[in-house]
Structure formats: structure tokens, C-alpha cells
Design an enzyme around this catalytic site. Structure first.
Site, PDB file in Angstrom:
ATOM      1  N   ASP A  23       1.016  -1.145   0.070  1.00 44.21           N
ATOM      2  CA  ASP A  23       0.003  -0.141  -0.044  1.00 44.21           C
ATOM      3  C   ASP A  23       0.919   1.248  -0.081  1.00 44.21           C
ATOM      4  O   ASP A  23       0.444   2.324   0.542  1.00 44.21           O
ATOM      5  CB  ASP A  23      -0.866  -0.195   1.128  1.00 44.21           C
ATOM      6  N   HIS A  52      -4.060  -2.061  -6.256  1.00 40.93           N
ATOM      7  CA  HIS A  52      -3.231  -0.793  -6.884  1.00 40.93           C
ATOM      8  C   HIS A  52      -3.873   0.338  -7.254  1.00 40.93           C
ATOM      9  O   HIS A  52      -4.808   0.008  -8.241  1.00 40.93           O
ATOM     10  CB  HIS A  52      -2.184  -1.407  -8.187  1.00 40.93           C
TER      11      HIS A  52
HETATM   12  P1  IMP Z   1      -2.632 -12.737   2.336  1.00 43.93           P
HETATM   13  O1  IMP Z   1      -1.645 -12.048   1.286  1.00 43.93           O
HETATM   14  O2  IMP Z   1      -4.229 -12.360   2.046  1.00 43.93           O
HETATM   15  O3  IMP Z   1      -2.321 -14.086   2.755  1.00 43.93           O
HETATM   16  O4  IMP Z   1      -2.401 -11.823   3.626  1.00 43.93           O
HETATM   17  C1  IMP Z   1      -1.407 -11.708   4.484  1.00 43.93           C
HETATM   18  C2  IMP Z   1      -0.735 -10.531   5.021  1.00 43.93           C
HETATM   19  O5  IMP Z   1      -0.325  -9.696   4.006  1.00 43.93           O
HETATM   20  C3  IMP Z   1      -1.863  -9.627   5.829  1.00 43.93           C
HETATM   21  O6  IMP Z   1      -1.242  -9.279   7.096  1.00 43.93           O
HETATM   22  C4  IMP Z   1      -2.383  -8.887   4.690  1.00 43.93           C
HETATM   23  O7  IMP Z   1      -3.009  -7.648   5.423  1.00 43.93           O
HETATM   24  C5  IMP Z   1      -0.925  -8.621   4.004  1.00 43.93           C
HETATM   25  N1  IMP Z   1      -1.367  -8.177   2.748  1.00 43.93           N
HETATM   26  C6  IMP Z   1      -1.459  -9.096   1.514  1.00 43.93           C
HETATM   27  N2  IMP Z   1      -1.632  -8.122   0.607  1.00 43.93           N
HETATM   28  C7  IMP Z   1      -1.383  -7.020   0.710  1.00 43.93           C
HETATM   29  C8  IMP Z   1      -1.277  -5.841   0.060  1.00 43.93           C
HETATM   30  O8  IMP Z   1      -1.321  -5.830  -1.378  1.00 43.93           O
HETATM   31  N3  IMP Z   1      -1.268  -4.463   0.679  1.00 43.93           N
HETATM   32  C9  IMP Z   1      -0.839  -4.625   2.026  1.00 43.93           C
HETATM   33  N4  IMP Z   1      -0.910  -5.592   2.645  1.00 43.93           N
HETATM   34  C10 IMP Z   1      -1.329  -6.893   2.174  1.00 43.93           C
END
Ligand code: IMP
Length: 455
Positions: A18, A52
Site C-alpha cells: 500500500d 493498486h
Molecule cells: P494474504 O496475502 O491475503 O495472505 O495476507 C497476508 C498478510 O499480508 C496480511 O497481513 C495482509 O493484510 C497483508 N497483505 C496482503 N496483500 C497486501 C497488499 O497488497 N497490501 C498490504 N498488505 C497486504
């Protein structure tokens, strides 16, 4: 010695995702397409967990699986093998950009890219009830889809085109039905996220197969063997923009558990995704993107540099610090140089992109943590371990802030005061990264580009 492949750039989230990579990739593609006829945008990790954002005039596009370069005419966007793709979400995303007349790109999906399906989302939410590790996920089934690779039973894009596709997907459904039953839930009745349709029931095997059947008809035309395409173009002079998702701080090796994702957000993921064609060491510019005056994150992780809630709330409102995918409020930290320089090191970064330079209040100095000490006062490193970080005491240096409103949406370096320039120089020198670009607002044109960054 490794040769440099000219006209190649990777854009990586320098912290916890982010950071504003979408807009940065859009701007880079924009600059490149004005100089070259063609640009290849290659996404190598993550799936619909990413969000994004690109703001064009009054339209705000939040892209999840399709690279941000897709909004620029003349680009070819490749969704690489290192991603995991949810076909339903992909179709919704394609429809959104098509509706707005903004699909000006050639989209190609590597036939080897694994699928992330409703079954994975259901399994993830079943696990979530029982284990700490799943509690911070975005609910997009990312980790189970990647785990399928390790367990040696992934379904890939090309399985959608296989003559025995039905059998393969039925087998997959039954496997997940059993796994979920073992956790005490009924797959048929489980509710899972979808990008445009809210929460949906997975349903029985017949419903699942019917859905896949409709999806394969719609995305078949995008699926290709991309090996030669990537190789031939990489061996030419055509510019490559590698678009990363998430951030180095979410990497399973470099991040803090349980708030880590399952893919490799660093350029080393490009090596595997391109099956060894692109050695990331040869990429000309390896840019890490950071927020200029603070760092944000979502999850249970607690860095030593947590900001007091009053200032954090102000930033959260002004910078809209709510997850692009999940809308969760983000935690706000001071700039944490021990963590950020660690992330720069492990991701082999060469350049820095600073976003949100407009988030600065003249009445509030910018606190930067320059190093950590332990209880005895000895300087200690950042380590990706929550227990260790609980014992780290941040030491700060304060910088006089500028009036963020005055430079909001600015595009010229001369709008920046000597104070602001000094701060940027300090950050880039401390992180040992060359400045490449600065963004001053959420709109597409709010960018100060590298050509002008003579600080
Ligand atoms: P997952 O990728 O859905 O398995 O999430 C695992 C961790 O990564 C969590 O803490 C999410 O909030 C974080 N996360 C996954 N994708 C993003 C992203 O694109 N931006 C920010 N945090 C992310």
C-alpha cells in the site's frame, strides 16, 4: 560481473504494501511509452490481495490482479507464473476497465500461473477460526493457493483449457471439501469474498464446476505459453517494467509473522516467475517505494515506532489510510530506518521512490527513527521477529516539517522548499538508494520525476 539490461525497472513495495506502487507504475509506463513504441509490464507475485490505485481525471481504478500498466495504450501486460489468479475476480476487473473504455493494453496470462479459487478462500476462512497465522489475511485464498504448489497439486491456468478440465476441477473440489470437513465446516455452505459481487456461497460441486465452465470461456483467450515471448523481448531493447505486489515487509522470509503473505514480493521472485530468463541482478533500476513521512501497515505486527494515536488519526484521514482491498484501517508508524534499510538490503534495491510527500504538517516535526537500542543502550539491528522487536527502543531525529498542502499535486522540483529537499536527501542517503521519483498526491499527474531530482 553481471551485465545490466538497459530499460528495465522493477517497482517493489519497500515496506508493508500500500505504498502507492500503482500510481508509480502508471507514471513509469507513461514516461516510457512516450519514448518507445512498446512497453512490457510484468507482474510476478500475489493475486487479488493487492490493491493498486490509479486516479485518472475523476476515475479511480483499484487494480488487483491486472498490472497498473494496463491503463496505458501500447503496453503488453503479462500476468506471470509467480502470481496466483482468481478467475472470477479477473473477469470482474477486466469488465471494470473495459466499461470505462480504458482497456488499451494487451493482457497475457502465463499458462503456468496457479489458480486461486473459492475453495482456497473457504479453506482459508476455515483455518482462520483455528489458527493465528490466518487472522491477518485478506481473505483472498492466497496462502492456500501457494501451498498447493508445495503440496504438489496446484491447478494452473492451462488446466482450464485441458480436455479433462472437468475431472481435474472436480477432484480439486472434493479434496478441499474433505479438508474443510476435517476442520468441521461444510464447503457447500461457506461464504467467500468476491471482487464485485460481495460475499457468495461456494455451493456444491455442480455449482462450482458450472462457474468454472463459464469463467474458462471468458478468459481462455488470454492464456498463453509466455516463455518465448518473455525471452525474445528480454533479449531485445524493449522496456520492461516489473510490477511487484505487497511489500518486502510482508515477505515470508523478511516479514514479521503472522502478518506475512505467501509470495515473494522482492525482485528475486522475478527470477523464478520468468523461469530463470530474467536475472534480477541485471535489472537496471530496482526501485523500492516508501511513504515519505510515515509508514503504514495492517495486522498484528507492532514495530517499535508506533505513532501516537492523535497524529496517526490525522494522517489516516488525510491520506485515506484504509486498505485498498480490505478497507481495514492501517496502523501508522514513524519512518523506521532500521526496518526500511533492512528491507532495502534484502530486496537488493538501487533506487527510492517516495510517495505521499504532501502528508506533512508545519506544526508537527517529522520524527525519523535512525536506529534501535536495547535496554542496556547498545545499538541493535532490525530483525524480522516480533519477540525481538518488542525489546527494541527507537531513537529518533526530528525534522522540521513543510506545509504539505502547498505542494499537493505539485509536479516541479522547484515547488519543494530547501527543507523538503534536505529531508529527501537524508532519507535516500540513509537508505543508500538513489532518488528516482516523488509523488505529491493521489492524481495521476501529481509526480515529480527523476529527471528533475537534482537535489
Ligand atoms: P494474504 O496475502 O491475503 O495472505 O495476507 C497476508 C498478510 O499480508 C496480511 O497481513 C495482509 O493484510 C497483508 N497483505 C496482503 N496483500 C497486501 C497488499 O497488497 N497490501 C498490504 N498488505 C497486504
Amino acid at each position: 560481473m553481471t551485465n545490466t539490461r538497459l530499460n528495465s525497472i522493477s517497482v517493489v513495495g519497500g515496506a508493508f504494501g500500500d505504498e502507492g506502487k500503482g500510481k508509480v507504475v502508471d507514471e513509469i509506463c507513461h514516461t516510457l511509452i512516450n519514448r518507445f513504441d512498446k512497453v512490457i509490464v510484468y507482474r510476478w507475485n500475489g493475486g487479488s490481495n493487492a490493491g493498486h490505485t490509479v486516479e485518472i481525471q475523476n476515475n479511480k481504478f483499484i487494480l488487483h490482479q491486472i498490472p497498473s500498466g494496463a491503463l496505458i495504450e501500447g503496453t503488453t501486460c503479462i500476468l506471470g507464473k509467480g502470481m496466483v489468479i482468481h478467475p472470477g475476480d479477473l473477469i470482474s476487473e477486466l469488465a471494470t476497465i473495459q466499461d470505462n473504455g480504458n482497456i488499451k493494453t494487451n493482457i497475457i496470462i502465463d499458462e503456468m500461473t496457479p489458480l486461486s479459487l473459492d475453495t482456497h478462500r473457504a479453506f482459508e476462512s476455515s483455518l482462520k477460526k483455528r489458527e493465528e497465522g490466518g487472522s491477518g489475511s485478506t481473505g483472498r485464498g492466497i496462502a492456500p493457493a501457494y501451498a498447493d504448489i508445495i503440496y504438489r497439486h496446484p491447478l494452473r491456468m492451462r488446466d482450464l483449457l485441458d480436455k479433462n478440465w472437468k475431472e481435474k476441477f472436480e477432484k480439486h473440489y472434493l479434496l478441499y471439501k474433505s479438508l474443510i470437513l476435517g476442520l468441521g465446516d461444510d464447503l457447500r455452505k461457506m461464504q467467500v469474498n468476491s471482487l464485485s459481487l460481495g460475499t457468495l456461497e461456494v455451493g456444491d460441486k455442480t455449482k462450482f464446476i458450472k462457474k468454472i465452465s463459464q469463467q474458462r470461456d471468458q478468459i481462455e483467450k488470454y492464456i498463453e505459453n509466455v516463455y518465448d515471448l518473455v525471452k525474445d523481448n528480454w533479449n531485445s531493447k524493449i522496456p520492461f517494467v516489473f510490477e511487484g505486489a505487497q511489500g518486502v515487509g510482508l515477505d515470508p522470509r523478511w516479514g514479521v509473522y503472522p502478518d506475512v503473505t505467501a509470495s515473494d514480493p522482492t525482485p528475486s521472485g522475478i527470477f523464478a516467475s520468468t523461469e530463470g530468463i530474467v536475472n534480477p541482478e541485471t535489472i537496471e533500476i530496482k526501485a523500492n517505494v516508501y511513504k515519505a513521512t510515515y509508514t503504514s501497515s495492517v495486522g498484528k505486527r507492532i514495530l517499535p515506532t508506533k505513532m501516537d494515536e492523535k497524529l496517526a488519526a490525522r494522517i489516516r484521514e488525510d491520506a485515506n489510510e484504509y486498505g485498498a482491498t480490505t478497507k481495514r484501517p492501517r496502523d501508522i508508524y514513524h519512518i523506521d530506518l532500521p526496518a526500511l534499510s533492512y528491507f532495502a538490503k534484502v530486496s537488493m534495491a538501487s533506487h527510492i521512490v517516495l510517495t505521499h510527500l504532501d502528508i506533512s504538517y508545519p506544526d508537527t516535526p517529522i520524527k525519523v527513527c535512525t536506529h534501535y537500542v536495547n535496554k542496556k543502550g547498545d545499538q541493535i539491528d532490525y530483525r524480522p521477529d516480533q519477540q525481538f522487536l518488542h525489546g527494541a527502543i527507537p531513537i529518533y531525529e526530528s525534522f522540521k516539517a513543510w506545509n504539505g498542502n502547498k505542494i499537493k499535486n505539485s509536479t516541479i522540483i522547484n515547488d519543494l522548499s530547501p527543507l523538503t529537499k534536505k529531508y529527501i536527501k537524508f532519507l535516500s542517503q540513509s537508505l543508500n538508494l538513489l532518488p528516482l521519483m516523488i509523488t505529491t498526491g493521489s492524481k495521476r499527474e501529481s509526480v515529480i520525476n527523476s529527471n528533475y531530482l537534482l537535489l
